[in-house]
Design an enzyme around this catalytic site. Sequence first.
Site, short mmCIF file in Angstrom:
data_model
loop_
_atom_site.label_atom_id
_atom_site.label_comp_id
_atom_site.label_asym_id
_atom_site.label_seq_id
_atom_site.Cartn_x
_atom_site.Cartn_y
_atom_site.Cartn_z
N CYS A 161 0.85 -1.20 0.00
CA CYS A 161 0.00 0.00 0.00
C CYS A 161 0.88 1.25 0.00
O CYS A 161 0.45 2.31 -0.40
CB CYS A 161 -0.94 0.00 1.19
SG CYS A 161 -0.19 0.51 2.74
N CYS A 197 4.94 -2.43 9.12
CA CYS A 197 4.35 -2.59 7.79
C CYS A 197 3.34 -3.72 7.89
O CYS A 197 3.70 -4.84 8.26
CB CYS A 197 5.42 -2.94 6.75
SG CYS A 197 4.67 -3.30 5.14
N GLY A 297 13.32 14.72 24.75
CA GLY A 297 12.89 14.13 23.47
C GLY A 297 11.39 14.29 23.24
O GLY A 297 10.90 14.13 22.14
N ASN A 383 12.88 9.19 30.81
CA ASN A 383 12.31 7.90 31.16
C ASN A 383 12.19 7.77 32.69
O ASN A 383 11.14 7.36 33.22
CB ASN A 383 13.20 6.77 30.59
CG ASN A 383 12.59 5.41 30.81
OD1 ASN A 383 12.35 5.00 31.93
ND2 ASN A 383 12.34 4.68 29.72
N GLU A 1275 -5.56 -13.68 -0.23
CA GLU A 1275 -6.07 -14.14 1.05
C GLU A 1275 -5.67 -15.56 1.44
O GLU A 1275 -5.44 -15.83 2.61
CB GLU A 1275 -7.60 -14.02 1.06
CG GLU A 1275 -8.06 -12.58 0.93
CD GLU A 1275 -9.52 -12.38 1.24
OE1 GLU A 1275 -10.31 -13.28 0.95
OE2 GLU A 1275 -9.87 -11.33 1.78
C1 LIG Z 1 6.61 3.95 21.34
C2 LIG Z 1 7.30 4.01 22.67
C3 LIG Z 1 7.72 2.84 23.24
C4 LIG Z 1 8.36 2.88 24.47
N1 LIG Z 1 8.77 1.71 25.01
C5 LIG Z 1 9.39 1.72 26.23
C6 LIG Z 1 9.83 0.54 26.83
O1 LIG Z 1 9.68 -0.54 26.28
N2 LIG Z 1 10.43 0.61 28.04
C7 LIG Z 1 10.62 1.80 28.67
O2 LIG Z 1 11.18 1.83 29.75
N3 LIG Z 1 10.22 2.95 28.12
C8 LIG Z 1 9.60 2.94 26.92
N4 LIG Z 1 9.19 4.11 26.36
C9 LIG Z 1 9.40 5.36 27.07
C10 LIG Z 1 10.64 6.10 26.56
O3 LIG Z 1 11.79 5.46 26.96
C11 LIG Z 1 10.55 7.49 27.11
O4 LIG Z 1 9.47 8.10 26.45
C12 LIG Z 1 11.78 8.33 26.93
O5 LIG Z 1 12.92 7.75 27.45
C13 LIG Z 1 11.53 9.68 27.61
O6 LIG Z 1 12.61 10.54 27.31
P1 LIG Z 1 12.35 11.97 26.72
O7 LIG Z 1 13.65 12.64 26.66
O8 LIG Z 1 11.61 11.90 25.46
O9 LIG Z 1 11.45 12.61 27.85
P2 LIG Z 1 10.33 13.69 27.69
O10 LIG Z 1 9.16 13.11 27.04
O11 LIG Z 1 10.90 14.92 27.12
O12 LIG Z 1 9.99 13.94 29.21
C14 LIG Z 1 9.30 12.99 29.97
C15 LIG Z 1 8.95 13.56 31.36
O13 LIG Z 1 10.13 13.80 32.07
C16 LIG Z 1 10.25 15.17 32.46
N5 LIG Z 1 11.67 15.46 32.32
C17 LIG Z 1 12.41 15.29 31.21
N6 LIG Z 1 13.70 15.55 31.49
C18 LIG Z 1 13.76 15.89 32.79
C19 LIG Z 1 14.82 16.22 33.65
N7 LIG Z 1 16.09 16.26 33.28
N8 LIG Z 1 14.52 16.50 34.93
C20 LIG Z 1 13.24 16.46 35.36
N9 LIG Z 1 12.22 16.13 34.59
C21 LIG Z 1 12.47 15.84 33.32
C22 LIG Z 1 9.32 15.92 31.55
O14 LIG Z 1 8.84 17.08 32.15
C23 LIG Z 1 8.24 14.90 31.31
O15 LIG Z 1 7.34 14.92 32.37
C24 LIG Z 1 8.56 4.11 25.12
C25 LIG Z 1 8.13 5.28 24.54
C26 LIG Z 1 7.49 5.24 23.32
C27 LIG Z 1 7.03 6.52 22.70
S1 FES Z 2 3.25 -1.31 2.38
FE1 FES Z 2 1.34 -1.09 3.42
S2 FES Z 2 1.98 -0.78 5.44
FE2 FES Z 2 3.82 -1.23 4.43
#
Ligand SMILES: Cc1cc2nc3c(=O)[nH]c(=O)nc-3n(C[C@H](O)[C@H](O)[C@H](O)COP(=O)(O)OP(=O)(O)OC[C@H]3O[C@@H](n4cnc5c(N)ncnc54)[C@H](O)[C@@H]3O)c2cc1C
Ligand code: FES
Length: 1330
Positions: A161, A197, A297, A383, A1275
């Site tokens: 697709c 996918c 992030g 995290n 299918e």
């Molecule tokens: C699809 C998906 C799958 C995931 N799978 C897993 C998994 O399997 N296992 C797992 O453990 N995690 C998982 N995560 C979580 C992921 O690891 C965290 O989202 C990521 O590490 C957060 O980091 P960030 O920098 O994006 O934080 P942000 O999203 O920027 O911040 C997260 C929170 O922390 C606060 N913050 C950020 N930095 C600081 C700081 N220095 N001091 C104080 N507060 C702060 C922010 O205010 C916010 O509240 C998953 C996330 C997604 C989106």
């Molecule tokens: S080609 Fe359809 S989701 Fe990958």
Amino acid sequence: MTYHCLHVLASVKMVAGVSEGEVSTSVLCFILHPTDSKMKPKSFMKVPGSSISLKINGKEYLVDNSLDADTSLNDFIRDGAGLKGTKVMCREGGCGCCVVGVRTFNPHSNTYQPLRALSSCLVPIYACDKWDVVTVEGLGSCKTGYHAVQQRLADFNGTQCGYCSSGMVMNMYSLMSGGGEKLTMQKVEDSFDGNICRCTGYRPILDAFKSFAEDATPELQQKVADIEEAWKGMGMCPRTGEVCDCKDDEARGSSSGPEPYVHLVLSGSEWYRITDLSGLYNILDSHRSEKVRLVLGNTGVGVYKNDGPYVTYVDLSGIGDLFSYSLKARPMEFGAGLSLTKMIQLLDEASQDNAYSYAAVLAKHIRKIANVPVRNGGSWGGNMMMKHDHPEFPSDVFIALETAGASVKIGSSQGERTLTVKEFLKADMEQSVLLTLYLPPKSPDTAMRTFKVMPRSQNAHAYVNAGFAARIHPETFVVLAPPTFVFGGIRADFDHATQTESFVVNKSLADEGVLQAALNILGGEIQPDSQPADASPTYRRTLAQALFYKWVLGIVGEVAGGRMRSGGSGLERPLSSGKQSYTTDKDTYPISEPIPKVEARAQTSGEAQYVNDIPHFPEELQAAVVTTSVGNANIKNIDPTDALAMPGVVGFVDHRDVRGENTFCKLSPPFNLELEPIFTKNRSQYAGQPIGLILARTRREAEEAVNKVRVEYTDAKKPILSIRDALARPDETLMKHFDPLMPCESYDEVVGKAKYTLEGEIEFGSQHHFYLETQVCICVPVEDGLDIYPASQSIDDLQDVVAQTLGIPNNRINIRVRRLGGAFGGKISRANMPAAACAIAADKFNCPVRLVMNFNTNLEAVGKRLPYLIKYKVGFDEKGKLSSVGGTIYSDVGCSYNESMASFAAIMSQNCYYSPVWHWKPVSVLTNTPSNTWTRAPGTTEGIAIIEHIMEHIAEKLGKDPLAVREINFIHEGEKDMMGKPVGPNQLPVLIQQFKESSQFPQRQDDIKNFNQENRWRKRGLSVVPMKYPVGYPPFFKYGILVSVYHQDGTVAVEHGGIEMGQGINTKVAQVCARELGIPLWKIQVKPTTNLASANSSVTGGSMGSELCAHAAALACKELMGRLEPIRTKKGQLPWVDLIKTAFQENIDLTSKHFYTKMDELKGYDIWGLACAEVEVDILTGEKQVLRVDVMEDVGVSMSPLVDVGQVEGAFIMGMGYWLQEKMKYHPDTGKNLSNSTWEYKPPTTKDIPIDFRITFLQDAPNPHGVQRSKATAEPPLCMSVCSLFAVRHAVSAARNDAGNTQPYLLAGPATNDEIQAEALTHPKDFKLR
Ligand SMILES: Cc1cc2nc3c(=O)[nH]c(=O)nc-3n(C[C@H](O)[C@H](O)[C@H](O)COP(=O)(O)OP(=O)(O)OC[C@H]3O[C@@H](n4cnc5c(N)ncnc54)[C@H](O)[C@@H]3O)c2cc1C
Ligand code: FES
Ligand code: FES
């Protein structure tokens, strides 16, 4: 420096509705859909400090302060820059279709980092100041030439697709551009954990990208050489796709670093970007009373969406201290802003130091978090804060750091403090910031190991994660000091198994008694909570004990008995590979020629347009669906007042606004028996049922307002959520009984006469289609009625439904469908609902309306594959030969009897077998879930699975080889099937013979037996499933085709009545036209399907659309060629263009139409196939991996072998998802779908596919009745995928035998890890050393 770009000017002009002159005299800026005419155009002049800027594909964009703080980079790319190649689906970081490449500034090193892949849906646009973003458009296009990555994916047939393709391309491009390590096949395979996918089954995508690796196999290299004559070998420039001198970074132009300080006053919030900690503390102190979001992030929003609203955002990415680290310091130091990807790299480096060899364990664990784009953006600090704020979060960073005994530094204006990781979780973090991680050195006798057991191989949160660390005497295995045993996924308030930690001190882990006592203590203190979305407490407790046992087995090594030892390790997955064998017929080329799909490059370059890529229309409104929150209740009142008061909201529509009929259905038995409402009025039949639409200027505004519509319920009852729930109620109104097929007066008596009888029950679950393009429709009121751009497989029905809804004639509806981003049956009847709803809104407000269902609503509101419960009773002889098969087939139709498939499943249950008596009683069962619907191979999948389960059961009862039982029951030519029709020649004996030879089947069976004897905690299983899939051409299939030849240059445009949704219908039609007209393929363009040229064409589904449209194409072309024949006779063989010109001069109509109906008298046929799966199961955890799959299918002479291989692979993997991992859960009290996110619903990813995947098309088997001698493919392979479930069952049976239970049993689908562990009778009492 600002670059002006006409392309963007155009889009800004269009979006903002101001004149080009106004825009071009100022700096470019972006405003999101000001479609409300009352909205004043914003100022386009840059006010210092009121904007940020970024580059996309080298062009600079200025973003002023008019957007919401949570506007994402994806929103900006698509709606601001107008670059629609980057897709969007989940907005959770869980699907990968939005991936772009970014270069960002590292404030610690003061340099730009190499390109990395990010999920653009998670990144706030205001965090992108001075970012350098590359989207798929930046790589190549038909005008500028395609990039090698785009070409390779297309040429390896890695698109169907195409909705995932640009994300795939950008992930690969970022990987290649990222610099550093050499690109290996392993690296490629490890880097696609975040790109889903649903169509291809991944094999061709992985092959395409592995072909860039330095260690690409000779086969892959040869394939590349075959495909691209100008293949330049390795070391090509990722930008140009060729060996060249340019420096990719320079070519893009590097931005100067971001502004040191940004303060944007947005509407309703403020955005800061600062570069030092004191500045940060000042902001935090001055916003004491507010909820402040610190942004690193920002990936946390993919998991916790509702943490806001925030009024203050502080971007920390400019604070150098947060990105510093020292591997020389003791303890080692890591800034809180370091991404998970960077942490992996640093920890691997750190592990070279003896005192930090354990860091490799941490790196390995962090690799299991999320996926590449999320790890690239997400920080360890973010995290840990998520864990801090949400104690139930099964954080893997926490597990890793706590196991390592790490500590963290926290800072605030009051000073800094260092806490242990566990202390941090309880610390007051108001006005405080996580600054640094400290990792201590460890003595070399530390045995550390972490575990993560998750519902799929990658990109999933843990059921349970755990870390174990202890100093162990190398000879006695005595625990020398207090250890660390830490667990996640148990309970919000539980992490350390403190009693077990204390118990083992000074005791030897090699002592059986110590182990048993420790396991008992652990079992006592692990008390998992019971959450409806989670696996059962019993599983999680046993799993926690099993992980501890694994750790111990790993430590004691050879002290453990030989059979136990392999329990100590996990399933290691080697590189996967695939083989495809088919023959082609050069005499008929381009028919049967293995060519990539005709639109493949448009898909890999992002040029292919999907509904939501259509640019916004002036005055367009965005719609969001309001749904019910409880199922099985009456609706007393719907009050949108609060929603209407929300900013940007323009209106609300519900059942009161329907001028015609409030239904998106037409009555047409046997499949459509009820009229389902577009907007429900008095009753909520299920949680998630559409009530109305909110209309707003932006999608975000509409979605926010949805939650403000107040709905009052009365008489709420506990919802019925499964067939068993319904059976438990003595309520016949919940059941519709269909007449038994082949009725048998006294079935019990008949069965009783058999030498052996068997009774049993088996259940199959549901499955979401997981089309990456969610339900979507745009309606535009026009002079002659309504233009509709739906994502529909069935525009004929949709046309009539919309006309009926609006109370207008059919000829006032104009429909156009270019392609669908996946459908799998889910866009047949179900696409009518969003289309009708959208039309009502467009009609009421007399303006264009766009309805893009968000992923979560889509999952809640729209039906899926029907779940089944089968109660059977069969008779057979001592060889297993069937004499009678019968029972009751219950299918869960959801909240309406529409699209009930129980009878069809009953018919399909005969598969390739003969029984003199079949006596199925089909019953449809109503539940409080969305009305279930067609889902790839509906009824056929389940029907075949029914009889195959029975075969397994009989074999087990008789102690026979299941394949032998199957073979003895094969139907022979001339024997009558269930409907009394004699069958034609049976291809299965040929297939089985070939298969036995090519697959070393007997040898593998012996090997597995030995393996299972030698291993208590690892088991393997092997299963073969044969298939007979009848193709009938029901009379309601009708397709029009229009072939138009242009007299000026002889090029050809074709429109057919089928819908291209990835199955390659356009390619097959083009191949047939090229062949019939005798012209090259490139002269043919396949156009979108409309209800003008393709009026009255029926649904595209049931695998037949491609064949029938190809057939219609051949007849239309023949007709045209017939008209040209007199000229040929008169003037001899003219070149094509001359022939056409002459014909035009001689007033010949150069358009030709054919309308396929049953009058064409195509004959049905059977498709024969065979699939074999071999799996390995970790009996302690329930994890499994599919070692090898062989699929052999009779496809006649494939019209398009690459397309057909893709169909077979994709269907099989979708089936494996159904049988092995995709599980739908509902809240028992409200009926809310709890699997409504990518966090919870887990279709297969790249590492769930077979490690060795072989597809063979039966040779020399032209189909005498088929279109172009071919057979259908889309299918049938899914029906054979149940062999993967049986292979798991055989492995589990071996474990059950070891546990002392030899009773026959069946494994229900999906065989998730928790089910497997329970069925394997895994019990801590058996966790022995010897
Ligand atoms: C699809 C998906 C799958 C995931 N799978 C897993 C998994 O399997 N296992 C797992 O453990 N995690 C998982 N995560 C979580 C992921 O690891 C965290 O989202 C990521 O590490 C957060 O980091 P960030 O920098 O994006 O934080 P942000 O999203 O920027 O911040 C997260 C929170 O922390 C606060 N913050 C950020 N930095 C600081 C700081 N220095 N001091 C104080 N507060 C702060 C922010 O205010 C916010 O509240 C998953 C996330 C997604 C989106
Ligand atoms: S080609 Fe359809 S989701 Fe990958
Ligand atoms: S839309 Fe961004 S990951 Fe799914």
